[in-house]
Design an enzyme around this catalytic site. Structure first.
Site, mmCIF file in Angstrom:
data_model
loop_
_atom_site.group_PDB
_atom_site.id
_atom_site.type_symbol
_atom_site.label_atom_id
_atom_site.label_comp_id
_atom_site.label_asym_id
_atom_site.label_seq_id
_atom_site.Cartn_x
_atom_site.Cartn_y
_atom_site.Cartn_z
ATOM 1 N N ASP A 55 -0.991 7.334 10.055
ATOM 2 C CA ASP A 55 -1.770 6.512 10.986
ATOM 3 C C ASP A 55 -0.887 5.573 11.802
ATOM 4 O OD1 ASP A 55 -0.950 4.747 9.050
ATOM 5 O OD2 ASP A 55 -2.951 4.216 8.343
ATOM 6 N N HIS B 194 1.226 4.063 7.521
ATOM 7 C CA HIS B 194 1.320 4.636 6.180
ATOM 8 C C HIS B 194 1.905 6.046 6.235
ATOM 9 C CE1 HIS B 194 -1.937 1.576 5.972
ATOM 10 N NE2 HIS B 194 -1.276 1.244 4.871
ATOM 11 N N SER C 252 0.810 -1.219 0.000
ATOM 12 C CA SER C 252 0.000 0.000 0.000
ATOM 13 C C SER C 252 0.843 1.268 0.000
ATOM 14 C CB SER C 252 -0.932 0.007 1.213
ATOM 15 O OG SER C 252 -0.189 -0.072 2.418
#
Length: 249
Positions: free
Chosen positions: A197, A200, A24
């Site tokens: 967070d 990320h 991600s």
């Protein structure tokens, strides 16, 4: 000159490629201000920057799909640079997140397998950059996990083990490496602002990654020309003489 005649007489224009392969943190890198978007901006008219990031993926799954992304005989030149950016999911705690967790020894084997495969399809080690996962801000990620109804499923100390393993693979294989885990924690600095967070990247984190990755990418693409002529250099009377060459800059 008719368009079909022009196309027939011009040599194919092949755009070099930079491949970003990861989880991600790579997938999200094309968002506004992302490190991948910044790379693409720097390489406009020199390279296509391809985002092949897959949210939630680990190296166990990555090594399976890599041959679908890069292969011989595809009609495209091999990438001029490839980033391999995994570990944030592999390092998840087995008891709390068994689906994404990959044991450290397997993580190492998977990275080596991907490097070997790329070598077999004419992407040598000198074009590779292995990137470690960034550090984990446990307090912030614990809050994220709580909102999702689960326990803290990662620890920064464990992420560090995977980061060190990634560096060792790069050293053994002769590839470049970017040690985000150490750089973001250098001199005991508070690294939480680099993360949105706890896991990320934040806008500041994206800037950090780009600023450290660009020098590694730049040395691999510095010899590439600016594709097609500058507009002032195009022959006014017969533009095809300027535009149907070999992609000269």
């Amino acid at each position: 000159m008719a368009l079909c005649e022009a196309v027939a007489s011009g040599s194919p224009l092949v755009w070099p490629r930079v491949l970003l392969f990861g989880d991600s943190i790579t997938q999200f890198s094309f968002q506004q201000g992302g490190w991948g978007a910044s790379l693409a901006d720097m390489l406009v008219r020199k390279c296509d920057v391809l985002n092949r990031g897959f949210s939630g993926y680990n190296t166990r799954w990555a090594k399976i799909i890599l041959p679908r992304l890069v292969r011989k005989g595809s009609g495209l030149d091999s990438p001029v640079a490839v980033t391999i950016f995994f570990g944030a999911n592999d390092s998840a705690l087995k008891d709390e997140n068994p689906k994404q967790h990959v044991p450290l020894e397997e993580f190492v084997a998977n990275l080596r397998s991907m490097v070997r495969y790329l070598r077999s399809v004419d992407v040598p080690e000198g074009r590779l950059i292995l990137i470690t996962p960034p550090p984990l801000c446990e307090a912030a990620w614990a809050q994220e996990c709580l909102q999702q109804g689960c326990k803290l499923n990662r620890l920064n100390s464990v992420v560090g083990e995977y980061a060190r393993a990634c560096l060792q693979v790069a050293q053994d294989c002769g590839a470049d490496a970017l040690d985000l885990w150490s750089l973001m924690q250098k001199d005991g600095q508070d690294f939480s602002s680099y993360l949105s967070d706890g896991l990320h990247l934040s806008p500041k984190g994206n800037e950090f990654v780009f600023s450290h990755l660009w020098p590694l990418i730049e040395k691999k693409v510095s010899s590439l020309p600016f594709l097609l002529p500058y507009w002032r250099d195009i022959a006014e009377a017969r533009p095809e003489l300027s535009l149907l060459g070999d992609g000269d800059h």
